[in-house]
Structure formats: C-alpha cells, structure tokens
Design a protein around this motif. Structure first.
Motif, PDB file in Angstrom:
ATOM      1  N   TYR A 115      15.611 -42.108 -39.140  1.00  0.00           N
ATOM      2  CA  TYR A 115      14.399 -41.536 -38.552  1.00  0.00           C
ATOM      3  C   TYR A 115      13.174 -42.325 -39.002  1.00  0.00           C
ATOM      4  O   TYR A 115      12.257 -42.574 -38.240  1.00  0.00           O
ATOM      5  N   HIS A 123      11.483 -42.142 -31.153  1.00  0.00           N
ATOM      6  CA  HIS A 123      11.192 -40.748 -31.466  1.00  0.00           C
ATOM      7  C   HIS A 123      10.713 -39.999 -30.234  1.00  0.00           C
ATOM      8  O   HIS A 123      11.062 -38.851 -30.027  1.00  0.00           O
ATOM      9  N   ALA A 127      13.905 -35.091 -28.484  1.00  0.00           N
ATOM     10  CA  ALA A 127      13.203 -33.847 -28.789  1.00  0.00           C
ATOM     11  C   ALA A 127      13.274 -33.560 -30.282  1.00  0.00           C
ATOM     12  O   ALA A 127      14.275 -33.855 -30.941  1.00  0.00           O
ATOM     13  N   THR A 128      12.190 -33.028 -30.806  1.00  0.00           N
ATOM     14  CA  THR A 128      12.122 -32.715 -32.228  1.00  0.00           C
ATOM     15  C   THR A 128      13.292 -31.836 -32.659  1.00  0.00           C
ATOM     16  O   THR A 128      13.923 -32.081 -33.683  1.00  0.00           O
ATOM     17  N   LEU A 131      16.520 -33.760 -33.135  1.00  0.00           N
ATOM     18  CA  LEU A 131      16.542 -34.581 -34.349  1.00  0.00           C
ATOM     19  C   LEU A 131      16.723 -33.703 -35.581  1.00  0.00           C
ATOM     20  O   LEU A 131      17.410 -34.069 -36.528  1.00  0.00           O
ATOM     21  N   LEU A 132      16.090 -32.534 -35.547  1.00  0.00           N
ATOM     22  CA  LEU A 132      16.241 -31.606 -36.667  1.00  0.00           C
ATOM     23  C   LEU A 132      17.700 -31.184 -36.818  1.00  0.00           C
ATOM     24  O   LEU A 132      18.235 -31.187 -37.920  1.00  0.00           O
ATOM     25  N   ALA A 135      20.161 -33.729 -38.289  1.00  0.00           N
ATOM     26  CA  ALA A 135      20.168 -33.873 -39.744  1.00  0.00           C
ATOM     27  C   ALA A 135      20.672 -32.624 -40.450  1.00  0.00           C
ATOM     28  O   ALA A 135      21.059 -32.688 -41.603  1.00  0.00           O
TER      29      ALA A 135
END
Lengths: 587, 586
Positions: A115, A123, A127-128, A131-132, A135
């Motif tokens: 990231y 990025h 979409a946020t 990515l969240l 992880a």
C-alpha cells in the motif's frame, strides 16, 4: 469472485497450505509432531483400556482378588498417557496458533508495505473498503485453515496407525475400519463441496448488509432530515432477511452432516461388537482385543472432524489468498533516482510537453508546457475536469506523465531520490488528511529537522496558531481519527502548516483553502507570497487568482494561454467568461 | 464500554430477543433425544458383554445381534433428531439475530445527531454487522455444540448413576479441581480476548490511515514512519493473540488432566467394587465408555466458552448502543402536527452546549417571519451551524424553546416535522444509486416525468440532459462521480421535491466551478421562493440577497437586519466580514 469446481478449489487450497508450511516450517513441524503423537496416544490409550479390562478387571472379578501392584501400574500408565497427551496438545495448539498468527502478521505487513509503495493512481482504482479488508479479513481467511491443519495431519497419521494396529489385532475387525474411514472421508468431502457455495453466498450477503449499513449511517444526516428512518430500516431489512435465509441454509446442511458424523463411528463400534463376538466365539481374538477395538472407534470420531474443518475452510482461504496475492503482485511502483536537488531556496518547476491519461481512459492532459519561475506564484485556472488536479499530482510526482517531462531546477523528477523529492516539494491537497496523532505529530510527521519552533512558525504562517493555542493541550492535543475534533477549515490550515514546516522549495496548493473563511484565506495567501517559495495554486476565488504573478489557463487538458490575469482577461474570452461567471455567482 | 457481567448481558440479551426462546422446549427435547442415542452405544456394549459375550453358554452372537439391531434403531432416531434440532436452532436463532440487526439499525438512526457523531462510523456499522455476526457464528458452531455438550453431560451422568453411583462420584470428584481452574482462566481469558479485540481495532485504524492517507504519506516521504506504526500495530495484535492462545491452552489442559484422573480413578474404584461383587465386567466397561462421553462435552465446553466470551462481548456492545436513549426522540402519538401553511420561527431564550463543553450558543431570542429569506453569517465556530441544527431539531437546546408557528418543536411528531422542515446539509450527501433514486429519497412516489419536470423547473433540464444516462446516471459512492457543485444541485432538487414550508440550507464552503455555481444560484433562488428560508451563509451573495441577515459571533446574535443597513454600521462585525469578502472577489 473466485469460483471454479470444488476440486479446483481443493488443489489451490492445498497450495496455499503448502506455501504456509514452507513459510513457517519449524512451527508446523512442532505442531504436526505434537498432533501425531496425540493420535498415537489415543490408540495406545484404547489398548491400555482393553488390557486393563482383560488382564486386571476380568481376573480380579472372577478370582475376587486384587493385585495392588497391577492396579498401581494401571493408574501410573493411564495418568502417564494423560500427561503426555497434555504435552502433545500444547505442542499442537500452540504451534498451530503461533503459526497462524505469525503468518497473519507477516502478510499484513507485506500487504501494507505494498500500500505504501504503490502509486496514488493505483489507490484511486481500489475502494478503501476493499483495501482495508485485504489487510484484515482476507489475510485472516487465507490462513484460517492453519489452526486445524496440524490436528488434521495428526489425524491422518493416527488413522494410518489405527489401521496398522487393527490389522495386527485381527484382519476381520480391521475390515470394519477399512470400510469406516473412507466413509468418514467421503462424508467430509461431500459436506465441504456442498457447503462452500452456501458459505460464499452467506459471506456475500454479509458484505451486502455491511455496505448498506455503512452507506445509510454515512448519510445519517440526510436520512434524519428527510425523516426516512423507517424506509431505510425497511431497505436494510430486505438484506437482513436474505442474510438470514443464507445462514439458515448453511445450518440445514450442517444439520445433516453433524449428526451423521457423530453416528458413523458408533456404527463402527456396534459392528465391532457383533463381528467381534463371532470372532471371539471362533477363538480368533480375546476379550481384551475386542474391547480395545470397540473403544478405539469411540475415541476416533472426534479427531476425524479436524480434516473436515480444514477442507471446509479451503474455499474461503483460497478467495482470501488470491485477493492478498493481487495486492502483493500489483505493479506500477514508481522507481526513484538517486540524485539530490542542487542549490537552496525556491526552485523552478517546468512542465515540458506533458501528456497524461488514467489507465485506459481518454487523455487528461495533452502537450502541457509551462514554467513556474523560482520564487513566483502561478495559478492554474480552468473549469472542472480541465486537468488542474492532475497537474498538481504530476508536479509532486505522485504520478508520472505518459510522455514529456516534469523537472525542478532542470533536474527531471524521476532522477531525484525519494527523500530529496519529498524535501524539495510540499503539497496541500484538496481534501485535508489528518493523522490520528497530536497537532505536533501532524505537522512535524517525525521529520528530524522540524523542532517545536519550526512547528510553531509553520502554524503561524498557516494562520493556525490561534486555534491551536486554544486547544486544551496545545501542540499536544490529540486530534482524533481523521481529525474529527477539528472543523474543515482548521484541518486545512493544519495540513497547510504541515507542508510549510518542511520549508519546501516548491509548494503546491490544490484548492487547499476552500473551507477557510475568506478573511483568513487572504491572510494565508499574503503570508505565503512573502515566504518566497515557488507556489503553484489551483484557484477558484478571484482574489487568489489575482494574487498570482502568472496564470495558466487550461481547457480540456490543454494550456490555452499563459499570462498575467489582466492579459488573459483582455485576450481570452473563454478565460474572461470563466472568471466573470464566478464573479457573478459570488455577488 | 460498560463491563456488565456475562450472565447479566446474556439475560438482557435474551429478554431483548424473546424469539430465541420460542420453541426452546422442543429444541431441547430433540437435543436430549439425540444425546440418548449416543449413550445407547455404551449401554449396548454393557449388554453385549454381560449377556452376549460373557453369557452363561459362552459368546452368543444372536444376543449381541439383537442388542446391535436395537441400538442401530436408536442411533437412526438420534440422527434424525439431531437434524431436526439443528434446523430448528438455526432458524430460530438467525431469525432472532436478524431482528436484532434491524432493531439496532433503526435505533442508531433514531439516536440524536450528537450521539451519532460521537461514535466512529465504522464502529456503528459493526454494531449491526460484525457484532451480530460474532453471536451468529458462535451459535452456528459453538452454540450447537455447547447445547449438545450440555445434553450429553446430563444424559451420561444420569446413565453413569444408574450403573454405579460410587464410580460417578469418583468421576465428578476428578473434575472438581478442573472446574476451579477453568473458572480462574476464564477471567484471564476474557481479559486476553478483550486486548485482542482492542488491538484489532488499532490495527484496522493504522491500515485505514495508510490507505486513506496514501497521497499525503507519499508527498511527504513519510512512508517509513507509517510503516513503523503499522508494524507496531500488527505485532501488538500478534502478541495479544498469542497470549490469549497460551491462556486458552492452559485452561484446556486442566480438562485433559481431569480425564486421566477420572479414567484411572474409575479403574481402581471399579476393580475394588467388582471384587466385592457390586459390579459386572460389562458395567465397568460401559462406564469407561461413559467417562469418554462425559469428558468430550467438558472439553468442548471449555473451548466453546472461550468463543462464547467473544459472542457475549459482541452482545454487550450491541446492548450498549441500545441502552443509549434517543434523547431527541419522536413524540409519536403524543405529538402534534405542525399548523398548516407557511411556518414562522421563534427562538425563546435558547442556549446550547455539548455535554461537558462550553456554551456554543447563548441566550438566542429571536423571531423569524414566515415566507422570508434569512441568512445567518458568522466566522467558523461562531455557532451558526448549531443554530441550524436546533432549528431542524437535530439537537435539542440546553435551555429555552424553539417554536415553529407557535408550536414547540419538541412536541411535533417527526412525520409532520420532517415533511415540513427540510435541511440541505453542507456536503449534499448522495447515496450510491442513480440520480432518480437519490431524488426519490425525498418523495418515493414521483414518476420519471415528474422528476424531469422538477429539474426543468429549477433550470437544470440541460444539465440533466447532459448526464451520460440522464436520470439513470449512477452517482457513485457518496456521489463521487459528480463534482461537488453537481452533488449540491442534486441535493437541492431533492429538497425541492420534498416541498417543505421551512428550508434550512447549510451552504457548502468548498469552491464550486463557476458554471455550476451559476446554475446553483439560479436553482436556489427558485427553491427558496415562497418558503421560509434560513441559509447558513458562506457567500456574500447569499447574505446580500436575503431579506434579513442575522450575525452570530461567539455564540450570540450580535446584529440583525437587512444587508444594506448592517453593512453601513461602521466597525460592526458584519461590516468587517463584508469587507473581507469584497477583498476576495474584487
């Protein structure tokens, strides 16, 4: 979403497991040995119980006499086995658990490293939320089968051992095992195959419910002001019901599987009892052996399920692993040079025939050429979508041009090292980003050259000193996640101070003072001009535009004209329309 | 987070979801039947040994065959009961949890804005997702096992007593110490799992920061610092997980040791009893089988109780949210309708402060006439947004009363209030749906033609036509496919079709591109026509075109009157604000 046939998932899942084992061979070995030893002890225990009945209990009962030595020995053996079993459980569970946690931690580090390394353009395409979960939950899912894995491995060893023991006891009784174990495996595989799609569906519905909730709470203010609470609840309820149905479907299958899994070994025990009596009658086995084997089948039932747990987790594991791999394999890293930017003081920024487009989209910038002479202020003016923010990103080398070059003091940006680039430039983005840290931490960002005096000076320059000193702990005030305790204008001034604290030789403001009161904005821009840095400003307010030494007028990704505000007002009807339109709107 | 006891939480949770208890007797009955099937096997072993194998005339397969056949039948019934029980349990529990999700969702929407804002958005979402999932997942795996384990424990104990009470006492005594040990570890485990959850939160926060702040991190070259923070968060979580695991394994071991004690105790006591002629070989053997049936549930219980801790924690967090009173509540049936016609506003000595904070608004006493346009101006933090929130009853004043056409706001039914008073918030929040669906959010019954008419009436027909798919254009997450100004346009149309009598506009501060700005102003003009309008103004054009300007400074109304008069008051706050505006635009 990954799909494919069950076998395909099985193969890919086993590959993930192989990868995990190769990464943590020591922990895996410890836990697998522990688990196998556990299996061995279970078999041993059955034979000891059989022996106790046959050699101690039966003689004692028939002769009405107790050999205290035999009893003591029995106790010692049973307790000894119990102690060893505890040790083997420790090895298995701690080994498996630590292995799982270490793998999770390792891949969380690896994913977040990516990231940090991947460019902003990458990025933007993700979409946020995705990515969240890459992880967090994806990493977790990828290694979920690790926890029961050593148990399953130990079980396979145990079953092999049990079959050997059975054949050594009596080949006819062994056939019961030969029939039973494959049945158990078959049931497990059938179950996993049927369960996988149901689990995936349930997981999808869970995500859907979360998405609806997230959006609805995000728009809570609108929901409230429009009085739509009941309708939102209904909308949410539809997905809740679907999720419930999905989970009940999972439960139904489980309802078939679990009791069958419980009953099968009992059927084995009963078969042993029946066949054993016949074998006993013919003198092929002893009571001891009969009881040992019957006992063995009762205790085997539970460990066999560990295999089911592993197989059951595989589809989720594969899906998670593949999403994690997609991040790890993502390309597009910017490679940095090794050069420093010579000299000190304001730097000159030059765009030379720059073209840019996002992925496969239409060109965003075409043939853009302009210069920000050292120490001057240049304003970028253009309608929405004319490419202003892209120019700001290119000037900071957040992205690289498709063709053409961007240079600072005649050094091309890709030749600069990452620290040199970060030290030379400062960006204040459109949407201020505030770290969950103190005011000081947010401004200094642990940059060693920035002490408290520098922080205060930067805050003063950004017109933020006033509100910061009014905060309960001054510089030490924690601003909360995303700076929620601050207003929009305060966040913008804080991020401006952050950029100023590094004393950049080029400062880029991307509509960075929009939430600041006009009076404060005027003061900020005045102070910035006096600070003598080179300044590139994406501007809307006319006052900001008028302050610039030079204006670059953009239209649909091209530089239409460059000149002073007055020159452009005279020579460019489009520019005049744009600026006066704003003026009309603002009066 | 409150730390209510586990028992308390479960009791309250159950009383909130009475559905969970429906048909419980039937479910438990089925579970007991299923368990009886398991006990059938040891009994079969005993009967087989005592009457078949050790029969008077040597091993007798015929007797054993009868015993086995009967037991197989029992097993079949048990398996069927198991299926029915699991099915029932899942249907009941998932239905109840679905209800809990929906109820919590509604409750969060009913909470006042103040409470909504004090919670992180992510954590509100997890109240209706992750926390419920935790309970659901527990019920799906551990819950069933725990129920069955309980049943198995009871049934095997009963059968053990039937065979030999002395040996049963031996077994129970062997497990006595383990219960103490498990209780001891249970407390530490609860703490260990709490740490795991907290650190998971910290880890997620750190990841979110690295994702959301990616651009800033790169621009400032601080990826090293971010990486260090991430590593710390990731490793802290791992350490906590490992600690919880160690405690859990220790707790589990005590059950295992008890099993060894029980087994050897039964052998010794059994032999001694048998020598006295109180026990047969078959009974002792069956007892050894029964001991394993007794051990299994104890071990499962220790395992699942740990999982249960997680579920209880999730339950507790949901209860915590449900416990928060919606302090700005809908008076519902006790409320009244707003009087028909245009609305006037009265602030009667109104003050507001956030709990524990300083006064944000003090002694505001004013009347706003119906059908007039007002602009509220003031610097950031002056209290003008608070004014708007009190006016729309997003919050209630600490002191004083807000009245609309003489009716106190707190007594107005929400159905009436929300249809007559509409607020357009700063960011013009849009849902991830089409333009049409976003407008219909205000008025679901509108047809496409009526929507198009609304756009045309506000002079936005050409703008709508210019969208890629017209009304069916998807606006993206939070409306991000549209520019800030365009989002405001859609939000404005949404307010327009709601047709309120009082319109409250919280003007956006961020710059809008000029072409859109012109459209916005034009549309705004039309939307506000004929309605009582209160604009929280950031633009001087809004203030200038208002019938009256209200100037707020440090939480007090300091000036009030038409623009022309206020601006002429020398050295007044408004004159200063206006001067700086002019400086900006000229």
């Amino acid at each position: 979403m990954t799909s494919g046939t069950g076998n395909d998932v099985l193969v890919r899942g086993l590959r993930v497991l192989g990868r995990a084992i190769r990464t943590e061979p020591r922990l895996f070995t410890i836990s697998a040995i522990g688990s196998s030893f556990f299996g061995f002890l279970i078999i041993a225990n059955s034979y000891v119980v059989g022996a106790v009945i046959g050699r101690v209990v039966v003689p004692a009962f028939s002769e009405r006499r107790v050999s205290s030595g035999g009893l003591a020995l029995t106790c010692a053996v049973l307790l000894g086995i119990s102690g060893l079993r505890v040790a083997s459980i420790w090895a298995r569970r701690l080994g498996a658990g630590f292995m799982q946690f270490r793998l999770q931690a390792r891949y969380r580090r690896a994913v977040t490293r990516r990231y940090l390394a991947l460019p902003p353009e990458w990025h933007q395409r993700h979409a946020t939320g995705t990515l969240l979960s890459n992880a967090s939950s994806d990493v977790e899912a990828a290694f979920a089968p690790i926890a029961p894995l050593p148990f399953a491995v130990g079980t396979i060893v145990m079953i092999a051992g049990a079959l050997v023991a059975l054949f050594l006891t009596d080949w006819v009784l062994a056939l019961v095992g030969v029939a039973l174990f494959p049945a158990l495996f078959a049931l497990n595989f059938f179950y996993s195959r049927r369960m996988a799609p149901r689990q995936i569906h349930a997981q999808r519905m869970r995500a859907k419910v979360a998405a609806v909730a997230h959006e609805s709470f995000d728009g809570a203010l609108v929901v409230k002001t429009m009085g739509r609470e009941a309708d939102e609840s209904r909308r949410f309820g539809v997905f809740v019901t679907e999720l419930r149905d999905a989970l009940v479907a999972v439960g139904r299958l489980r309802g078939v599987f679990d009791p069958l899994m419980e009953s099968l070994p009992s059927v084995g025990t009963l078969a042993v009892l029946l066949i054993g009596t016949w074998r006993l009658q013919s003198g092929a086995i002893t009571v001891t052996e009969l009881i040992s084997v019957a006992f063995l089948f009762t205790v085997l039932a539970f460990p066999v399920r560990a295999i089911g747990w592993v197989v059951g987790e595989l589809p989720r594991s594969v899906a998670g692993w593949e999403r994690v791999q997609a991040v790890l394999a993502a390309e597009g890293d910017l490679s940095y040079g090794t050069g420093d930017l010579p000299g000190t003081g304001p730097a000159e920024l030059r765009f030379d025939r720059v073209d840019y487009r996002y992925a496969d989209g239409p060109p965003v910038l075409s043939d853009v050429t302009f210069t920000v002479p050292a120490g001057t202020t240049v304003a970028l003016v253009g309608a929405t979508g004319s490419g202003k923010s892209t120019i700001a990103a290119l000037a900071m080398r957040l992205v690289d041009p498709e063709s053409g070059s961007v240079s600072l003091d005649d050094v091309k940006l890709p030749d600069l090292s990452a620290p040199a680039l970060a030290a030379a430039t400062g960006l204040v983005p459109q949407i201020p980003f505030v770290f969950d840290d103190t005011v000081r931490g947010n401004v200094a960002l642990d940059r060693p050259e920035i002490d408290d005096d520098a922080v205060r000076a930067a805050l003063r320059l950004a017109q933020a000193e006033g509100f910061v000193s009014a905060l309960p702990d001054g510089l030490d005030t924690e601003v909360g996640e995303r700076g929620t305790s601050l207003s929009g204008g305060q966040r913008q001034r804080l991020t401006l101070a952050r950029a100023l604290a590094g004393r950049p030789r080029l400062l880029v403001l991307d509509d960075a003072t929009s939430a600041v009161d006009p009076r404060v904005e005027a003061a900020i821009l005045g102070a910035l001009r006096e600070s003598g840095t080179s300044l590139l400003v994406v501007a809307y307010r006319r006052a900001s535009i008028a302050l610039a030494d030079l204006v670059v007028y953009l239209h649909q990704g091209r530089v239409v004209a460059t000149g002073t505000h007055t020159e452009l007002m005279d020579s460019q009807p489009g520019y005049r329309d744009l600026v006066t339109a704003y003026e009309k709107a603002d009066q | 987070m409150s730390e209510a006891g586990t028992f308390d939480t479960v009791r309250r949770g159950l009383s909130l979801s009475p559905e969970l208890r429906s048909g419980l007797a039937g479910t438990v009955g089925l579970a007991v039947l299923q368990m009886s099937g398991r006990v059938a096997v040891p009994i079969a072993v005993q009967q087989g040994i005592d009457h078949g194998i050790n029969g008077p005339s040597g091993p007798d397969p015929a007797v054993v065959a009868v015993v086995v056949a009967l037991t197989l039948a029992a097993l079949a019934i048990s398996t069927l009961c198991g299926y029915l029980m699991t099915r029932r349990l899942f249907t009941v529990s998932e239905t109840a949890l679905g209800g809990l999700r929906s109820r919590t969702f509604r409750h969060i929407h009913d909470l006042s804005m103040l409470h909504q804002q004090s919670e992180r958005r992510g954590s509100m979402v997890s109240r209706v997702t992750g926390d419920v999932d935790q309970i659901s997942q527990f019920l799906q795996t551990g819950g069933v096992q725990l129920l069955l384990a309980g049943g198995q424990l009871i049934v095997s104990t009963v059968v053990m007593f039937a065979y030999s009470w002395q040996l049963t006492v031996v077994v129970l005594l062997s497990f006595g110490p383990a219960i103490g040990v498990i209780r001891f570890f249970q407390k530490r485990l609860a703490g260990a799992y709490r740490t795991v959850r907290e650190r998971t939160g910290v880890m997620l926060g750190a990841v979110a920061e690295s994702v959301v702040g990616a651009t800033v991190i790169r621009a400032f070259g601080v990826s090293g610092r971010t990486a260090r923070r991430l590593d710390t968060a990731v490793d802290d979580l791992r350490t906590a997980q490992q600690r919880a695991m160690r405690t859990s394994v220790l707790s589990f071991s005590s059950g295992e040791i008890s099993a060894g004690l029980a087994l050897s105790g039964v052998v010794v006591a059994g032999v001694l009893l048998g020598v006295d002629g109180d026990l047969t070989v078959g009974r002792l053997t069956a007892f050894l089988f029964l001991v394993t049936l007794f051990i299994q549930p104890v071990q499962i219980a220790t395992e699942q109780l740990n999982e249960a801790q997680n579920a209880v924690a999730g339950w507790r967090r949901i209860l915590d949210v449900l416990d928060v009173d919606p302090d700005v509540a809908d008076p519902d049936d006790e409320g009244v309708e707003l009087p028909a016609g245009p609305l006037s506003v009265r602030f009667d000595d109104v003050s507001f402060r956030y709990p524990g904070g300083p006064m944000v608004l003090s002694d505001v006493d004013l009347t706003l006439d119906a059908r007039r346009k007002y602009a509220v101006v003031g610097e950031t933090g002056s209290g003008k947004t608070t004014f708007a929130k009190l006016l729309t009853r997003l919050m209630d004043p600490a002191e004083g009363t807000v009245l609309l056409s003489g009716t106190p706001l707190t007594g107005v039914r929400f159905s009436s209030l929300r249809s007559r008073v509409v607020m357009v918030p700063q960011d013009g929040f849009l849902f991830d749906a089409t333009v049409a669906e976003n407008i219909r959010f205000a008025e679901p019954s509108l047809t496409d033609d009526q929507l198009r008419t609304a756009f045309t009436e506000l002079g936005l027909g050409d703008w709508l036509a210019g969208l890629p798919a017209g009304l069916e254009t998807a606006v993206g997450e939070r409306g991000e496919s549209l520019s800030v100004g365009e989002r405001q346009l859609v939000a404005l149309v949404r307010a327009y079709v709601a047709d309120p009598d009082l319109l409250v506009l919280d003007e956006a501060t961020s710059a809008v591109d000029p072409a859109t700005e012109v459209r916005l102003q034009y549309a705004l003009d039309l939307v506000t026509r004929g309605r009582t309008t209160v604009a929280i103004a950031h633009r001087l054009s809004t203030a200038e075109s208002a019938d009256e300007v209200i100037v707020v400074d440090a939480g007090r109304v300091v000036q009030r009157g038409p623009h022309a008069r206020l601006v002429a008051e020398p050295d007044s706050i408004y004159a200063k604000l206006y001067a700086s505006w002019l400086e900006q635009t000229r």
